[in-house]
Design a protein around this motif. Structure first.
Motif, PDB file in Angstrom:
ATOM      1  N   GLU A   1       9.844  29.742 -17.374  1.00 40.91           N
ATOM      2  CA  GLU A   1      10.638  30.740 -16.661  1.00 40.91           C
ATOM      3  C   GLU A   1      11.542  31.460 -17.643  1.00 40.91           C
ATOM      4  O   GLU A   1      11.931  30.915 -18.671  1.00 40.91           O
ATOM      5  CB  GLU A   1      11.474  30.062 -15.585  1.00 40.91           C
ATOM      6  CG  GLU A   1      10.633  29.617 -14.414  1.00 40.91           C
ATOM      7  CD  GLU A   1      11.421  29.629 -13.129  1.00 40.91           C
ATOM      8  OE1 GLU A   1      12.617  29.327 -13.188  1.00 40.91           O
ATOM      9  OE2 GLU A   1      10.831  29.926 -12.086  1.00 40.91           O
TER      10      GLU A   1
ATOM     11  N   ILE B   1       0.833  -1.216   0.000  1.00 39.89           N
ATOM     12  CA  ILE B   1       0.000   0.000   0.000  1.00 39.89           C
ATOM     13  C   ILE B   1       0.859   1.254   0.000  1.00 39.89           C
ATOM     14  O   ILE B   1       0.621   2.192  -0.773  1.00 39.89           O
ATOM     15  CB  ILE B   1      -0.956  -0.025   1.205  1.00 39.89           C
ATOM     16  CG1 ILE B   1      -2.051  -1.045   0.923  1.00 39.89           C
ATOM     17  CG2 ILE B   1      -1.574   1.356   1.424  1.00 39.89           C
ATOM     18  CD1 ILE B   1      -3.046  -1.206   1.988  1.00 39.89           C
ATOM     19  N   ILE B   2       1.905   1.249   0.842  1.00 42.18           N
ATOM     20  CA  ILE B   2       2.794   2.427   0.841  1.00 42.18           C
ATOM     21  C   ILE B   2       3.443   2.570  -0.529  1.00 42.18           C
ATOM     22  O   ILE B   2       3.537   3.675  -1.080  1.00 42.18           O
ATOM     23  CB  ILE B   2       3.879   2.268   1.930  1.00 42.18           C
ATOM     24  CG1 ILE B   2       3.257   2.393   3.315  1.00 42.18           C
ATOM     25  CG2 ILE B   2       4.979   3.304   1.765  1.00 42.18           C
ATOM     26  CD1 ILE B   2       2.863   3.783   3.697  1.00 42.18           C
TER      27      ILE B   2
ATOM     28  N   ALA C   1       1.493  16.500 -12.841  1.00 42.36           N
ATOM     29  CA  ALA C   1       1.163  17.878 -12.461  1.00 42.36           C
ATOM     30  C   ALA C   1       2.278  18.833 -12.869  1.00 42.36           C
ATOM     31  O   ALA C   1       2.027  19.953 -13.293  1.00 42.36           O
ATOM     32  CB  ALA C   1       0.934  17.964 -10.958  1.00 42.36           C
ATOM     33  N   ALA C   2       3.521  18.354 -12.769  1.00 42.65           N
ATOM     34  CA  ALA C   2       4.643  19.209 -13.145  1.00 42.65           C
ATOM     35  C   ALA C   2       4.544  19.608 -14.608  1.00 42.65           C
ATOM     36  O   ALA C   2       4.909  20.709 -14.994  1.00 42.65           O
ATOM     37  CB  ALA C   2       5.963  18.487 -12.874  1.00 42.65           C
TER      38      ALA C   2
ATOM     39  N   LEU D   1       2.484  13.707  -9.343  1.00 50.05           N
ATOM     40  CA  LEU D   1       3.316  14.910  -9.288  1.00 50.05           C
ATOM     41  C   LEU D   1       4.022  15.169 -10.604  1.00 50.05           C
ATOM     42  O   LEU D   1       4.101  16.314 -11.061  1.00 50.05           O
ATOM     43  CB  LEU D   1       4.351  14.791  -8.172  1.00 50.05           C
ATOM     44  CG  LEU D   1       3.854  15.076  -6.754  1.00 50.05           C
ATOM     45  CD1 LEU D   1       4.985  14.926  -5.758  1.00 50.05           C
ATOM     46  CD2 LEU D   1       3.249  16.458  -6.647  1.00 50.05           C
TER      47      LEU D   1
ATOM     48  N   PHE E   1       1.435   8.965  -6.038  1.00 50.56           N
ATOM     49  CA  PHE E   1       1.826  10.366  -5.811  1.00 50.56           C
ATOM     50  C   PHE E   1       2.902  10.778  -6.801  1.00 50.56           C
ATOM     51  O   PHE E   1       2.874  11.881  -7.344  1.00 50.56           O
ATOM     52  CB  PHE E   1       2.343  10.566  -4.387  1.00 50.56           C
ATOM     53  CG  PHE E   1       1.249  10.529  -3.364  1.00 50.56           C
ATOM     54  CD1 PHE E   1      -0.008  11.048  -3.646  1.00 50.56           C
ATOM     55  CD2 PHE E   1       1.466   9.968  -2.116  1.00 50.56           C
ATOM     56  CE1 PHE E   1      -1.013  11.011  -2.705  1.00 50.56           C
ATOM     57  CE2 PHE E   1       0.459   9.927  -1.169  1.00 50.56           C
ATOM     58  CZ  PHE E   1      -0.785  10.438  -1.462  1.00 50.56           C
TER      59      PHE E   1
ATOM     60  N   VAL F   1       1.567  19.615 -16.429  1.00 48.66           N
ATOM     61  CA  VAL F   1       0.362  20.427 -16.618  1.00 48.66           C
ATOM     62  C   VAL F   1       0.593  21.846 -16.130  1.00 48.66           C
ATOM     63  O   VAL F   1       0.218  22.822 -16.785  1.00 48.66           O
ATOM     64  CB  VAL F   1      -0.830  19.795 -15.868  1.00 48.66           C
ATOM     65  CG1 VAL F   1      -2.041  20.719 -15.933  1.00 48.66           C
ATOM     66  CG2 VAL F   1      -1.159  18.448 -16.467  1.00 48.66           C
ATOM     67  N   PHE F   2       1.228  21.933 -14.947  1.00 50.59           N
ATOM     68  CA  PHE F   2       1.389  23.255 -14.348  1.00 50.59           C
ATOM     69  C   PHE F   2       2.757  23.851 -14.641  1.00 50.59           C
ATOM     70  O   PHE F   2       3.266  24.654 -13.883  1.00 50.59           O
ATOM     71  CB  PHE F   2       1.175  23.173 -12.838  1.00 50.59           C
ATOM     72  CG  PHE F   2      -0.223  22.808 -12.476  1.00 50.59           C
ATOM     73  CD1 PHE F   2      -1.239  23.736 -12.592  1.00 50.59           C
ATOM     74  CD2 PHE F   2      -0.534  21.533 -12.043  1.00 50.59           C
ATOM     75  CE1 PHE F   2      -2.539  23.393 -12.275  1.00 50.59           C
ATOM     76  CE2 PHE F   2      -1.824  21.189 -11.722  1.00 50.59           C
ATOM     77  CZ  PHE F   2      -2.831  22.116 -11.835  1.00 50.59           C
ATOM     78  N   HIS F   3       3.376  23.396 -15.713  1.00 50.49           N
ATOM     79  CA  HIS F   3       4.706  23.906 -16.012  1.00 50.49           C
ATOM     80  C   HIS F   3       4.646  25.401 -16.305  1.00 50.49           C
ATOM     81  O   HIS F   3       3.819  25.856 -17.094  1.00 50.49           O
ATOM     82  CB  HIS F   3       5.295  23.169 -17.216  1.00 50.49           C
ATOM     83  CG  HIS F   3       6.674  23.624 -17.546  1.00 50.49           C
ATOM     84  ND1 HIS F   3       7.751  23.344 -16.736  1.00 50.49           N
ATOM     85  CD2 HIS F   3       7.149  24.373 -18.567  1.00 50.49           C
ATOM     86  CE1 HIS F   3       8.822  23.890 -17.266  1.00 50.49           C
ATOM     87  NE2 HIS F   3       8.497  24.517 -18.366  1.00 50.49           N
ATOM     88  N   VAL F   4       5.518  26.126 -15.635  1.00 49.81           N
ATOM     89  CA  VAL F   4       5.562  27.561 -15.866  1.00 49.81           C
ATOM     90  C   VAL F   4       6.836  27.880 -16.628  1.00 49.81           C
ATOM     91  O   VAL F   4       7.924  27.454 -16.241  1.00 49.81           O
ATOM     92  CB  VAL F   4       5.568  28.334 -14.532  1.00 49.81           C
ATOM     93  CG1 VAL F   4       5.601  29.832 -14.793  1.00 49.81           C
ATOM     94  CG2 VAL F   4       4.355  27.973 -13.729  1.00 49.81           C
TER      95      VAL F   4
ATOM     96  N   MET G   1       0.928   3.899  -2.950  1.00 55.89           N
ATOM     97  CA  MET G   1       0.689   5.324  -2.708  1.00 55.89           C
ATOM     98  C   MET G   1       1.845   6.159  -3.235  1.00 55.89           C
ATOM     99  O   MET G   1       1.654   7.205  -3.870  1.00 55.89           O
ATOM    100  CB  MET G   1       0.499   5.582  -1.220  1.00 55.89           C
ATOM    101  CG  MET G   1      -0.909   5.278  -0.754  1.00 55.89           C
ATOM    102  SD  MET G   1      -1.057   5.448   1.019  1.00 55.89           S
ATOM    103  CE  MET G   1      -0.951   7.187   1.167  1.00 55.89           C
ATOM    104  N   GLY G   2       3.068   5.684  -2.969  1.00 56.09           N
ATOM    105  CA  GLY G   2       4.235   6.410  -3.448  1.00 56.09           C
ATOM    106  C   GLY G   2       4.231   6.545  -4.956  1.00 56.09           C
ATOM    107  O   GLY G   2       4.448   7.628  -5.497  1.00 56.09           O
TER     108      GLY G   2
END
Lengths: 268, 194
Positions: free
Chosen positions: A33, A10-11, A25-26, A22, A18, A28-31, A14-15
């Motif tokens: 610079e 389970i750990i 998400a990195a 992440l 996540f 999708v939400f890339h900004v 979950m790891g």
């Protein structure tokens, strides 16, 4: 046994979830610079010494690109960096002369007397707590290397019980100045070779008693200096004003204790 | 309902203040309390993360840990969740609100390892809160943290300016002493509610 496998699974799951989440998400939400920040960051020394007042070199790079910090905000970088910066940003920057730290004490183990043998922890601040340090001169370098340990550029060595600055490595970040409990370190323009390597405010005989190379306040150098760059600091202690000094070297010739030295030739 | 919320607010902010009564999150309390402005930034970031972490860990506790009967993994799971959450929040804020991102700055990633956050999540479970109450408790605990931080930052700012501190106590030692005095003052809130 089953419980352990279940827990680990389970750990683990979950790891992984996540992690995947992440990394997704990195993306999708890339900004985007400013790429100049990265280039400025590379040009900076990268020691994260914090002497500029920003949180590390990353912080300063961002501030420079945003125009919040000036091009010569990094005290650890010289002209080389300013030129690079001008290249990256397409701006003009002011030139500053590279400075170096200098330890104003010359009293090596052989030349100065000890008050007692110090066996405590290797730290000048600790040593200075005990009767002002183990040197009979209470102004002198204790040589326990506190400055050498804070230096992010490995520019300080302890030679024969006195800290010496390796000028070609020193970036004048000033961390050693704050670390020295005796306040012996100063920033001086690199081109000025002559310094009074003593901070003893004791009277001449007292200085002479504890150290062979201390400034005894004879004022010979003050009288000799052709440009009036040397003055007494309200105590029997000569001080060369680096702004007035012309590097002529007359003071070295008259100094009876060799407290004034040409630093370039000395290991300092 | 409202009475309950007010009670819970008073309890989390004053009576069981995370920093000054429970002694959690001392590291940022001492580290980021030199200026009121940075204390605000840190405080707001903590409120934000505490509320979010309360919600997420509550869900994890209820639907993962309890359903698989592995509550003993609570600590490690919560740390994992908090760390991932903070990373995620940082990315989202960076994308959506540059101003907020700049305001929170370096404090957001710092919170990842703040024990106060973990404590909120575990206390939520121990007290058997439901989801809404857990989020509320997280928010209130964050506000309590912020209050302590700002109070202390104010004290430190004034101390730097006006006080004649003995040489040997300057800097960190006097901060620890004054922190203990502030903590003693908060002891006075004990017994405010039954």
């Amino acid at each position: 046994m089953n419980e352990i496998i279940l827990a680990a699974a389970i750990i683990g799951i979950m790891g992984i979830v996540f992690g995947i989440g992440l990394s997704y998400a990195a993306k999708v939400f890339h900004v985007k610079e400013d790429e100049r920040i990265a280039r400025v960051r590379v040009a900076l020394p990268g020691a994260n010494c914090g002497a500029c007042g920003y949180p590390g070199c990353d912080g300063l790079a961002a501030a420079i690109v945003e125009g919040k910090a000036s091009g010569n905000a990094c005290p650890a970088s010289g002209d080389e960096f300013t030129e690079k910066l001008a290249d990256i940003l397409g701006i003009k920057t002011e030139k500053t002369e590279r400075k170096t730290a200098r330890v104003l004490c010359n009293g090596t183990c052989a030349l100065s007397r000890a008050k007692y043998q110090y066996y405590g922890i290797e730290d000048c601040s600790a040593a200075a707590q005990i009767f002002g340090g183990h040197k009979s001169c209470k102004y002198g370098c204790l040589g326990n290397g506190t400055c050498a340990r804070v230096c992010p550029f490995d520019a300080i060595a302890i030679v024969e019980g006195v800290a010496v600055i390796l000028q070609d490595k020193c970036r004048a970040c000033g961390l050693c100045i704050d670390a020295c409990p005796k306040k012996l370190i100063e920033l001086i323009p690199v081109s000025k070779n002559y310094s009074v390597l003593c901070r003893s405010k004791d009277k001449g005989p007292a200085t002479k008693k504890s150290c062979d190379v201390g400034c005894i306040g004879c004022t010979k150098c003050v009288k000799t200096c052709p440009v009036g760059a040397i003055s007494m600091e309200g105590a029997p202690l000569a001080k060369i004003d680096p702004e007035k000094c012309t590097n002529c070297g007359e003071c070295v010739k008259v100094c009876p204790t060799t407290a004034i030295r040409k630093v370039e030739t000395f290991c300092n | 309902m409202i009475e309950q919320i007010v009670t819970s607010f008073l309890a989390a902010v004053l009576i069981e203040n995370f920093v000054l009564v429970r002694f959690l999150g001392i590291c940022p309390f001492l580290g980021v309390s030199k200026k009121i402005k940075t204390a605000w930034g840190m405080g707001i970031a903590v409120v934000f993360v505490m509320a979010l972490a309360s919600a997420f860990t509550w869900l994890i506790q209820k639907y993962v840990l309890e359903s698989f009967n592995i509550e003993f993994l609570q600590t490690i799971t919560f740390i994992l969740v908090i760390a991932a959450l903070v990373q995620f929040v940082e990315m989202v804020i960076k994308k959506t609100s540059r101003t907020l991102y700049n305001a929170l700055g370096v404090y957001l990633p710092l919170i990842t390892t703040n024990c106060a956050i973990l404590a909120v999540c575990i206390i939520n479970v121990q007290k058997g809160f439901d989801l809404v109450n857990a989020i509320l408790y997280g928010t209130f605990a964050g506000i309590g943290f912020t209050l302590a931080l700002i109070l202390f930052a104010g004290i430190r700012e004034r101390m730097d300016l006006f006080s004649n501190i003995p040489e040997n106590l300057k800097g960190f030692p006097i901060s620890l002493i004054s922190a203990s005095l502030v903590s003693l003052a908060f002891l006075g809130f004990q017994g405010l509610i039954k």
